[in-house]
Structures are given as structure tokens and as C-alpha cells.
Scaffold this motif. Structure first.
Motif, PDB file in Angstrom:
ATOM      1  N   ASN A 284     -25.743  -8.441   1.073  1.00 26.35           N
ATOM      2  CA  ASN A 284     -24.649  -9.239   1.598  1.00 26.35           C
ATOM      3  C   ASN A 284     -23.266  -7.781   1.222  1.00 26.35           C
ATOM      4  O   ASN A 284     -22.142  -7.761   3.039  1.00 26.35           O
ATOM      5  N   ILE A 285     -23.225  -7.257   1.023  1.00 24.10           N
ATOM      6  CA  ILE A 285     -21.611  -6.709   0.804  1.00 24.10           C
ATOM      7  C   ILE A 285     -21.886  -5.639   1.637  1.00 24.10           C
ATOM      8  O   ILE A 285     -20.347  -5.131   1.867  1.00 24.10           O
ATOM      9  N   ASP A 286     -23.055  -4.942   2.442  1.00 22.08           N
ATOM     10  CA  ASP A 286     -22.340  -4.013   3.177  1.00 22.08           C
ATOM     11  C   ASP A 286     -21.685  -4.753   4.380  1.00 22.08           C
ATOM     12  O   ASP A 286     -20.411  -4.027   5.033  1.00 22.08           O
ATOM     13  N   ASN A 287     -22.231  -5.823   5.166  1.00 22.86           N
ATOM     14  CA  ASN A 287     -21.497  -6.919   6.338  1.00 22.86           C
ATOM     15  C   ASN A 287     -20.284  -7.120   5.352  1.00 22.86           C
ATOM     16  O   ASN A 287     -19.178  -6.555   6.290  1.00 22.86           O
ATOM     17  N   TRP A 288     -20.410  -7.423   4.242  1.00 24.00           N
ATOM     18  CA  TRP A 288     -18.778  -7.885   4.160  1.00 24.00           C
ATOM     19  C   TRP A 288     -17.197  -6.741   4.099  1.00 24.00           C
ATOM     20  O   TRP A 288     -16.192  -6.805   4.795  1.00 24.00           O
ATOM     21  N   ALA A 289     -18.039  -5.085   3.984  1.00 28.54           N
ATOM     22  CA  ALA A 289     -17.387  -4.640   3.725  1.00 28.54           C
ATOM     23  C   ALA A 289     -16.815  -3.803   5.327  1.00 28.54           C
ATOM     24  O   ALA A 289     -15.556  -3.613   5.812  1.00 28.54           O
ATOM     25  N   VAL A 292     -14.401  -5.911   6.561  1.00 30.39           N
ATOM     26  CA  VAL A 292     -12.981  -6.113   6.160  1.00 30.39           C
ATOM     27  C   VAL A 292     -12.636  -4.505   6.824  1.00 30.39           C
ATOM     28  O   VAL A 292     -11.070  -4.335   7.188  1.00 30.39           O
ATOM     29  N   TYR A 293     -13.495  -3.828   6.930  1.00 31.98           N
ATOM     30  CA  TYR A 293     -12.884  -1.750   7.453  1.00 31.98           C
ATOM     31  C   TYR A 293     -12.847  -2.557   8.900  1.00 31.98           C
ATOM     32  O   TYR A 293     -11.651  -1.910   9.501  1.00 31.98           O
ATOM     33  N   LEU A 294     -12.994  -3.294   9.496  1.00 24.43           N
ATOM     34  CA  LEU A 294     -12.806  -3.671  11.108  1.00 24.43           C
ATOM     35  C   LEU A 294     -11.567  -4.434  11.106  1.00 24.43           C
ATOM     36  O   LEU A 294     -11.046  -4.598  12.245  1.00 24.43           O
ATOM     37  N   THR A 301      -8.621 -13.083   1.412  1.00 29.76           N
ATOM     38  CA  THR A 301      -9.251 -13.774   2.062  1.00 29.76           C
ATOM     39  C   THR A 301     -11.403 -13.938   1.624  1.00 29.76           C
ATOM     40  O   THR A 301     -11.631 -14.951   2.051  1.00 29.76           O
ATOM     41  N   MET A 302     -12.095 -12.692   2.499  1.00 29.85           N
ATOM     42  CA  MET A 302     -12.826 -12.761   2.435  1.00 29.85           C
ATOM     43  C   MET A 302     -13.969 -12.972   1.073  1.00 29.85           C
ATOM     44  O   MET A 302     -14.760 -13.823   0.635  1.00 29.85           O
ATOM     45  N   VAL A 303     -12.983 -12.444  -0.468  1.00 29.22           N
ATOM     46  CA  VAL A 303     -13.477 -12.907  -1.665  1.00 29.22           C
ATOM     47  C   VAL A 303     -13.721 -14.303  -1.640  1.00 29.22           C
ATOM     48  O   VAL A 303     -14.080 -15.396  -1.906  1.00 29.22           O
TER      49      VAL A 303
END
Ligand SMILES: Nc1nc2c(ncn2[C@@H]2O[C@H](COP(=O)(O)OP(=O)(O)OP(=O)(O)O)[C@@H](O)[C@H]2O)c(=O)[nH]1
Ligand SMILES: [Mg+2]
Lengths: 321, 132
Positions: A284-289, A292-294, A301-303
Motif C-alpha cells: 500500500n505504501i506507494d498509494n499512500w505516498a 500525501v504527495y497530492l 491523518t494518513m498514519v
């Protein structure tokens, strides 16, 4: 488990197989270790550490003789580094102890560090328990040739020997910084070579400076493992030191400390795995990043969202059981 | 973190004092990702077998130049069997005449590698015969 019976009867093959089981970190190891654990606690565990080529293996070879002269059963675990590139390892410590290979009361096992930092291997602490349960009186751990950070043997052994030798210049300088603190006993090996007396004096000086209790300085012993000189003195000092540890109650304190560290390590390891599985970080990390990038999500909040998801899944697991 | 690593004992039985071949193969196997235990010159079959058992190796590689392979290699296989360790695979290398190889194979030496064998042949033998 069939292995357990064999181990407790002192059979070599089951013992050797069991050590592979903990080295390879197979799940069966948990039952094995827990069943053997009540039989542990009798062996004296010595750590032998020091820079590459100081003569650790040659010294262990000679110490085996002394232990055998007392009719003690001796086990050795000798660790060498694995290549970080291929995972392969050339395990050469045993070469220096090979004359004991036909003595049924001596068991020698070579281990590769398999990526573990700290001078030992992941399997080492469980391998010690297996050997202890198998009834060896003395278990000797030879670490890989250490630098400053590879001092984990302190957490495994009852007593640690730091082996140094003249002519190693810079290595010794580095040692003086941190590793010096870990020795219960210092061996200046290769006393047949020039510079050993000087090295001994230097070590004693540094020990003196860094000690709060000058009466209780660790012994510094000159020896030549190759020429079998000073081994008797070393061995006697070792025994005395061990008796002191037992009598002063320091040994049990050390062992409790060891259990504390070990439990923490295993719990963290297991929790980490559980977390990995439930959160599926890697997937999932790519998606989460990206989120957050966008700026579609804020970092904390994400964490916290992911942690809450983890907690919820754990509760679901609970109610299923 | 669980992983089964292949462990190999490289041993030199017999009386000849040359271990360049043995050291070469030990290093080459290490470079191919195996854990290799090397025990030095002039090992008796008895000490080779005890070492193999204590180290729980998957393979024993015997290296020999002295010409005693017809006695020493089968002796190792036989002693392994006597110690209930016949699952450990034995292979050999060194100066061994072609005509001796079939008999050695028949006595349980799984492969013989003569000088000049490329290391990848040894590796593929190990990969084919390893347990997992
Ligand atoms: N001159 C002299 N050489 C020694 C002595 N003890 C060991 N050696 C030699 O030092 C070299 C290294 O010895 P080992 O016992 O393999 O040293 P080690 O500390 O176990 O080495 P690693 O495990 O590779 O870190 C060998 O060539 C030994 O023969 C000694 O007392 N005097
Ligand atoms: Mg060594």
C-alpha cells in the motif's frame, strides 16, 4: 517431538538437526525450545570476541583441552560472516579445532551470521539453549572478528573474553573506544610477537582510566595460543572469575537481563510481522505516498487512519476466537 | 526471515599436502551463495563423518589428489550410513581416472568432478539434489 528425546539423551544427530531448525528459523523451533527450556541453566556460557585474526579460534582450541582435562563436556559455536552479496559464507573457525572432532564429548558447530549484525547470528541464542539442555558443561561462543558495534555476545554469554594481539594498530585504537567495556577478561594473544607487553600495559592503562572501581579491574593475561603458553593461567582466571560471578549473584542478574532483552526482541519481531501482515505496508505504501504527495491526505491523518484500521482488524480477530 | 541455507562440508582426506583445489572449490561455492565449512588437510574418514554430522551439512565434497579415492571415498559413504546419516550427499573431485568413476558412483558417491569441470556444473548438481 522426536528430536527432543534424542537431544536430552545426548545424541549428536538430533542435536545438530535442532540447531539447523533454529538457524533456519522454522516454526517448529518454538515448540522445541519451549520443551527444552526447563532443562537449561546448567551450562557456563563463555563468549570469545576480538578483532579478525587475533587468534580466537586457536585459543578456543586450547581452552577445549583444559575443559576436557576436567572431564567437562564442551560445545563451541563459531560464527563467521555471511557475504552480504551472495549470502554465502566460508566457515573457517573449525579448522583450528578440528583435532577434537573425534572426541564424543566435544561438539563444534560453525554458523554464518546470515545478515545479522552484532557479531553473532539470529539462531545463536536458541542454539545455546539446545546445547545447554543437551548437558554440555561449557558452551563457548566465538563471534565474528568484531568492530565497535558488534558486541551482542555480551547479551548471550555469562562471561566475555576479549582477545587482542599486537600489530593490529588501528583496530586496537578503535577498540579502546567502546568494545573495551565488554570484556570480563582480556587476553593479549601472540605474546611470542613483539609489542605484546606494550599492548598489555596500554590496555591496563585504559582500563584503569575508565574504571570507577580500581580494585575490581578485569584481568589482562598474556598468552600465546599457538605455542600453548599462558593458557593455564587464563583458564584458571576464567574459572575464578566465573565462581565470583556465581557467588556475587551477578550471574543471575546477568541472566535475567538476558531474558529481558530476548523477550523484548522476540515480541518486537512478532508484532512487527503481525503489523506487516495486517497493514500490508509494502503493498500500500506507494498509494499512500501518492495521496500525501497530492495533499489529498495529511501525513499524520494518513498514519493514524492506518493504525486505526490495524486496531479494528485486531478486534475483529479477537471476536472470532 | 526463515530460510533454508544449503550447507556443504569440503574435506580433504588422504595424505597429500595440497589443498589448492579444495580451497578453490570452497571459495567458489561460497561465491555461489552456499555456506561452506572447510576443515583443512589430512582428514580421516571418521573425522569427516563426525564433522558432517555435527555441522548438519547437506553435502560432503571430498577432494583428493593422492590416488586413494577408491578406498577413502566409499569409506566416508559407509561411515555415514553406519551413523544413520546416509541422507547426506557425497560428491568427489580431484585427479580421478575415468574408469574408476562408475564403481565410485555405484558405491554411493553421487558425482565425481574431474579437474577443469566448470563450477556451474557443481552448482547445478547441488541445486538438483538439495532438499528444498
Ligand atoms: N604468532 C602467533 N600466531 C598466532 C597465535 N595464535 C594464533 N596465531 C595465528 O593467527 C592467525 C589467526 O588465528 P585464528 O585463531 O584463526 O584467529 P581468529 O581470531 O579466530 O580469526 P577470525 O575468526 O578469522 O577472526 C593464524 O594464522 C594463527 O596460526 C599466537 O599465539 N602467536
Ligand atoms: Mg576464528
Amino acid at each position: 517431538m522426536k528430536l527432543i528425546q534424542g537431544i536430552l539423551q545426548g545424541k549428536v544427530r538430533p542435536l545438530a538437526k535442532a540447531i539447523s531448525l533454529v538457524e533456519d528459523n522454522l516454526i517448529d523451533k518454538e515448540e522445541l525450545i519451549d520443551q527444552l527450556y526447563p532443562h537449561t541453566g546448567k551450562a557456563a556460557i563463555w563468549g570469545v570476541t576480538g578483532p579478525p585474526g587475533a587468534g580466537k579460534s586457536t585459543l578456543v582450541d586450547k581452552l577445549i583441552d583444559r575443559e576436557r582435562s576436567q572431564d567437562h563436556r564442551v560445545a563451541v559455536i563459531a560464527i563467521d560472516p555471511s557475504s552480504p552479496f551472495t549470502g554465502g559464507a566460508l566457515l573457517g573457525d573449525r579448522l583450528r579445532m578440528q583435532r577434537h572432532s573425534l572426541d564424543p564429548q566435544v561438539f563444534i558447530r560453525s554458523m554464518a551470521s546470515r545478515g545479522h549484525l552484532g557479531g553473532v547470528s539470529w539462531g545463536c541464542s536458541d542454539a545455546i539453549k539446545i546445547l545447554d539442555a543437551a548437558g554440555f558443561n561449557t558452551i563457548i561462543i566465538e563471534t565474528i572478528g568484531v568492530g565497535q558495534t558488534e558486541i551482542e555476545v555480551v547479551e548471550l554469554a555469562d562471561l566475555v573474553m576479549l582477545v587482542l594481539a599486537p600489530g593490529m594498530g588501528d583496530e586496537i585504537q578503535a577498540m579502546k573506544a567502546g568494545v573495551m567495556e565488554i570484556g570480563d577478561l582480556f587476553v593479549i594473544n601472540k605474546k611470542d610477537l613483539p609489542g605484546s607487553e606494550k599492548l598489555k600495559a596500554e590496555i591496563e592503562y585504559v582500563l584503569n582510566l575508565s574504571s570507577d572501581n580500581p580494585e575490581q579491574l578485569p584481568p589482562v593475561i598474556l598468552a600465546s595460543a599457538q605455542k600453548s603458553e599462558g593458557i593455564d593461567e587464563l583458564w584458571k582466571k576464567l574459572s575464578t572469575k566465573y565462581q565470583q560471578l556465581v557467588k556475587s549473584g551477578y550471574l543471575s542478574a546477568r541472566r535475567k537481563e538476558r531474558i529481558k532483552k530476548e523477550l523484548s526482541r522476540i515480541i518486537l519481531y512478532k508484532v512487527h510481522h503481525l503489523l506487516d501482515k495486517k497493514i500490508a505496508l509494502q503493498d500500500n505504501i506507494d498509494n499512500w505516498a501518492e495521496q500525501v504527495y497530492l495533499k489529498k491526505d495529511m501525513p499524520y491523518t494518513m498514519v493514524n487512519k492506518q493504525i486505526n484500521r490495524f486496531k479494528k482488524e485486531m478486534r475483529l480477530d479477537d471476536s472470532k476466537n | 526471515m526463515s530460510s533454508k541455507n544449503v550447507r556443504i562440508l569440503i574435506a580433504k582426506p588422504g595424505l597429500d599436502g595440497h589443498d589448492r583445489g579444495a580451497k578453490y572449490i570452497a571459495r567458489a561455492l561460497k561465491d555461489n551463495g552456499y555456506e561452506v565449512i572447510y576443515t583443512g588437510l589430512r582428514q580421516t574418514p571418521e573425522s569427516i563423518v563426525q564433522t558432517a554430522i555435527q555441522e548438519d551439512v547437506d553435502f560432503v565434497g571430498l577432494s583428493l589428489l593422492s590416488g586413494a579415492h577408491n578406498e577413502l571415498f566409499p569409506k566416508v559413504v559407509e561411515l555415514l550410513k553406519q551413523n544413520q546419516a546416509e541422507d547426506i550427499i557425497v560428491f568427489g573431485g580431484g585427479v580421478i581416472p575415468e574408469e574408476d568413476i562408475p564403481a565410485l558412483n555405484q558405491q554411493g558417491i553421487k558425482a565425481i568432478f574431474t579437474p577443469g569441470t566448470p563450477i556451474k556444473d557443481v552448482v547445478s548438481f547441488i541445486e538438483k539434489n538439495r532438499k528444498t
